[in-house]
Design an enzyme around this catalytic site. Structure first.
Site, PDB file in Angstrom:
ATOM      1  N   ARG A 116      37.072  35.996  40.250  1.00  0.00           N
ATOM      2  CA  ARG A 116      37.551  36.304  41.589  1.00  0.00           C
ATOM      3  C   ARG A 116      36.756  37.483  42.151  1.00  0.00           C
ATOM      4  O   ARG A 116      35.961  38.096  41.439  1.00  0.00           O
ATOM      5  CB  ARG A 116      39.050  36.656  41.568  1.00  0.00           C
ATOM      6  CG  ARG A 116      39.424  37.608  40.439  1.00  0.00           C
ATOM      7  CD  ARG A 116      40.681  38.372  40.677  1.00  0.00           C
ATOM      8  NE  ARG A 116      40.529  39.284  41.797  1.00  0.00           N
ATOM      9  CZ  ARG A 116      39.880  40.445  41.732  1.00  0.00           C
ATOM     10  NH1 ARG A 116      39.297  40.851  40.615  1.00  0.00           N
ATOM     11  NH2 ARG A 116      39.791  41.221  42.791  1.00  0.00           N
ATOM     12  N   GLY A 117      37.002  37.774  43.442  1.00  0.00           N
ATOM     13  CA  GLY A 117      36.271  38.845  44.103  1.00  0.00           C
ATOM     14  C   GLY A 117      35.088  38.282  44.860  1.00  0.00           C
ATOM     15  O   GLY A 117      34.280  37.525  44.302  1.00  0.00           O
ATOM     16  N   ALA A 118      34.983  38.630  46.132  1.00  0.00           N
ATOM     17  CA  ALA A 118      34.017  37.979  47.017  1.00  0.00           C
ATOM     18  C   ALA A 118      32.584  37.954  46.468  1.00  0.00           C
ATOM     19  O   ALA A 118      31.988  36.880  46.366  1.00  0.00           O
ATOM     20  CB  ALA A 118      34.063  38.632  48.397  1.00  0.00           C
ATOM     21  N   ARG A 178      37.846  28.156  47.338  1.00  0.00           N
ATOM     22  CA  ARG A 178      38.615  29.229  47.990  1.00  0.00           C
ATOM     23  C   ARG A 178      38.009  29.416  49.381  1.00  0.00           C
ATOM     24  O   ARG A 178      36.954  30.045  49.524  1.00  0.00           O
ATOM     25  CB  ARG A 178      38.570  30.535  47.178  1.00  0.00           C
ATOM     26  CG  ARG A 178      39.199  30.409  45.805  1.00  0.00           C
ATOM     27  CD  ARG A 178      39.626  31.749  45.242  1.00  0.00           C
ATOM     28  NE  ARG A 178      40.741  32.313  45.975  1.00  0.00           N
ATOM     29  CZ  ARG A 178      41.122  33.597  45.878  1.00  0.00           C
ATOM     30  NH1 ARG A 178      40.458  34.426  45.109  1.00  0.00           N
ATOM     31  NH2 ARG A 178      42.150  34.033  46.576  1.00  0.00           N
ATOM     32  N   GLN A 229      46.615  42.570  41.094  1.00  0.00           N
ATOM     33  CA  GLN A 229      45.214  42.857  40.787  1.00  0.00           C
ATOM     34  C   GLN A 229      44.942  44.352  40.702  1.00  0.00           C
ATOM     35  O   GLN A 229      44.052  44.783  39.976  1.00  0.00           O
ATOM     36  CB  GLN A 229      44.288  42.227  41.831  1.00  0.00           C
ATOM     37  CG  GLN A 229      44.266  40.704  41.797  1.00  0.00           C
ATOM     38  CD  GLN A 229      45.186  40.097  42.834  1.00  0.00           C
ATOM     39  OE1 GLN A 229      46.219  40.669  43.157  1.00  0.00           O
ATOM     40  NE2 GLN A 229      44.809  38.939  43.361  1.00  0.00           N
ATOM     41  N   ASP A 251      36.787  39.794  51.984  1.00  0.00           N
ATOM     42  CA  ASP A 251      36.413  38.437  51.586  1.00  0.00           C
ATOM     43  C   ASP A 251      35.667  37.711  52.697  1.00  0.00           C
ATOM     44  O   ASP A 251      34.921  36.770  52.424  1.00  0.00           O
ATOM     45  CB  ASP A 251      37.653  37.653  51.177  1.00  0.00           C
ATOM     46  CG  ASP A 251      38.161  38.089  49.816  1.00  0.00           C
ATOM     47  OD1 ASP A 251      37.846  37.411  48.832  1.00  0.00           O
ATOM     48  OD2 ASP A 251      38.842  39.127  49.733  1.00  0.00           O
ATOM     49  N   ASN A 282      40.951  40.415  54.049  1.00  0.00           N
ATOM     50  CA  ASN A 282      40.988  40.980  52.696  1.00  0.00           C
ATOM     51  C   ASN A 282      42.347  40.654  52.083  1.00  0.00           C
ATOM     52  O   ASN A 282      43.227  40.102  52.746  1.00  0.00           O
ATOM     53  CB  ASN A 282      40.744  42.492  52.742  1.00  0.00           C
ATOM     54  CG  ASN A 282      40.473  43.064  51.354  1.00  0.00           C
ATOM     55  OD1 ASN A 282      39.592  42.589  50.636  1.00  0.00           O
ATOM     56  ND2 ASN A 282      41.250  44.058  50.950  1.00  0.00           N
ATOM     57  N   LYS A 283      42.509  41.008  50.827  1.00  0.00           N
ATOM     58  CA  LYS A 283      43.741  40.707  50.111  1.00  0.00           C
ATOM     59  C   LYS A 283      44.963  41.104  50.936  1.00  0.00           C
ATOM     60  O   LYS A 283      45.002  42.179  51.527  1.00  0.00           O
ATOM     61  CB  LYS A 283      43.743  41.447  48.776  1.00  0.00           C
ATOM     62  CG  LYS A 283      44.982  41.238  47.927  1.00  0.00           C
ATOM     63  CD  LYS A 283      45.243  39.775  47.628  1.00  0.00           C
ATOM     64  CE  LYS A 283      44.109  39.094  46.917  1.00  0.00           C
ATOM     65  NZ  LYS A 283      44.353  37.650  46.696  1.00  0.00           N
TER      66      LYS A 283
END
Length: 380
Positions: A64-66, A98, A212, A253, A263-264
């Protein structure tokens, strides 16, 4: 205060296991991932032998993570090519795994373009697969370099906005080496401040519902010897009110052409709090996260995650009974609203920091100029 204090000594990598790597055992090439769903209790690797396995790892947030998603997408295309699978089919599946994270599709396109270009030039399947792998490795290296440059630009901006050091930074979700080919985005800035002796405190939002921040950012901060404190997301307001936050640093993201930042989920409320309390709200992301094809925040597709992520909690080595494999914390049949991201409008963003420098104020024109400058650097 019962929390983590800074430790002296040489900084350590958050984990001794690479977050992602390409391997070529006798039975064929594979992409090996650190399974982030198992952290911080254990460091376990996933071995992906084909693109569908990598797609599942992306959807389950094992990877995960852009920025890292872009790298994973590129390696996924290379894996399909090397193993003789349909590259176009693999690219489509990877890109759609995603939808909000634009870096994923950027990485897929780069590797797929290299593959097709090699074929057009008369290369066979093996040569095309090698070209795709070279593109993935180049992207991996470039991301590590971009991470270091973002950290430098970010700390310079912090020192400009908050002269004197002693920065108290609030961050959300996870933006360290677990999401990057290097040391991350927003977390890399805080880490650079720590190494320079200018970080007083890293406030870590636990980041509901999948934690996270608690599981990953606190893990990285502890391994790096940083002074950090974990808080529930809904405690952030009291920190602002008490004057305990000097700046908010988050990743992204997707950044729309007008500077809207996806973003999250939970990032937008922090931006509102920051504006009310006159605290800088800074987004740190590579230029590849800026998507000129997305005109504004309203056109960003926000991923909707399964409701059981909200109605259940997961814990390693604990018996589970819920539909999603977790411990139920809500009545059976409860409906849950679970967007993976929210969107912060540009007027609430103090600056966007990239490897090419910072943009402030955040405007369509400034972002377009930044992207154009980045393309010129890449071409030269």
């Amino acid at each position: 205060m019962a929390d983590q204090y800074a430790q002296t000594g040489e900084d350590k990598r958050p984990t001794g296991i690479p977050v992602i790597r390409w391997e070529e055992p006798p039975e064929g090439p594979v992409v090996v991932l650190l399974d982030q769903t198992r952290l911080p209790s254990e460091e376990v690797e996933l071995v992906c032998t084909d693109a569908p396995a990598l797609v599942e790892a992306i959807r389950s947030l094992a990877v995960r993570g852009a920025p890292l998603l872009g790298i994973a997408g590129a390696y996924g295309v290379a894996l399909a090519a090397a193993r003789g699978f349909d590259v176009d089919e693999a690219a489509a599946a990877l890109s759609g795994a995603r939808p909000t994270a634009v870096n994923l599709s950027v990485g897929v396109r780069r590797a797929a373009a290299a593959y097709r270009s090699a074929l057009v030039k008369g290369g066979d399947g093996g040569a095309a697969a090698t070209a795709a792998l070279d593109a993935a490795r180049t992207l991996h290296r470039e991301d590590a370099e971009a991470s270091a440059r973002m950290a430098g630009h970010g700390l310079a901006l912090l020192d400009e906005l908050l002269p004197g050091g002693g920065h108290r930074i609030l961050t959300h979700c996870n933006t360290g080496s677990l999401v990057s080919g290097g040391e991350g985005t927003a977390f890399a800035v805080a880490l650079r401040a720590h190494r320079a002796g200018r970080l007083r405190r890293l406030w870590v939002d636990e980041t509901r519902p999948l934690l996270q921040g608690a599981r990953l950012t606190a893990y990285e901060a502890a391994r790096s010897g940083m002074a950090y404190t974990l808080l529930t997301d809904n405690a952030a307001g009291s920190l602002f009110a008490a004057g305990e936050v000097d700046a908010v640093l988050i990743g992204a993201d997707r950044i729309a052409a007008d500077g809207s930042v996806a973003n999250k989920v939970g990032s937008y409320p922090l931006a509102v709090l920051a504006r009310y309390h006159h605290v800088p709200f800074i987004v740190v992301a590579p230029v590849t996260t800026v998507d000129p094809a997305t005109p504004d925040g309203a056109t960003i597709e926000v991923e909707q995650r399964p409701g059981y992520e909200v109605t259940e909690v997961t814990a390693p080595q604990v018996s589970v009974a819920g539909a999603g494999g977790g411990i139920p914390v809500a009545p059976l049949g409860t409906q849950a609203y679970n967007p993976a991201f929210d969107v912060t409008p540009p007027e609430l963003v103090t600056a966007i920091v990239t490897e090419e420098g910072a943009v402030s104020p955040v405007t369509t024109e400034a972002l377009a100029e930044l992207c154009a400058r980045s393309r010129q650097v890449t071409i030269s």
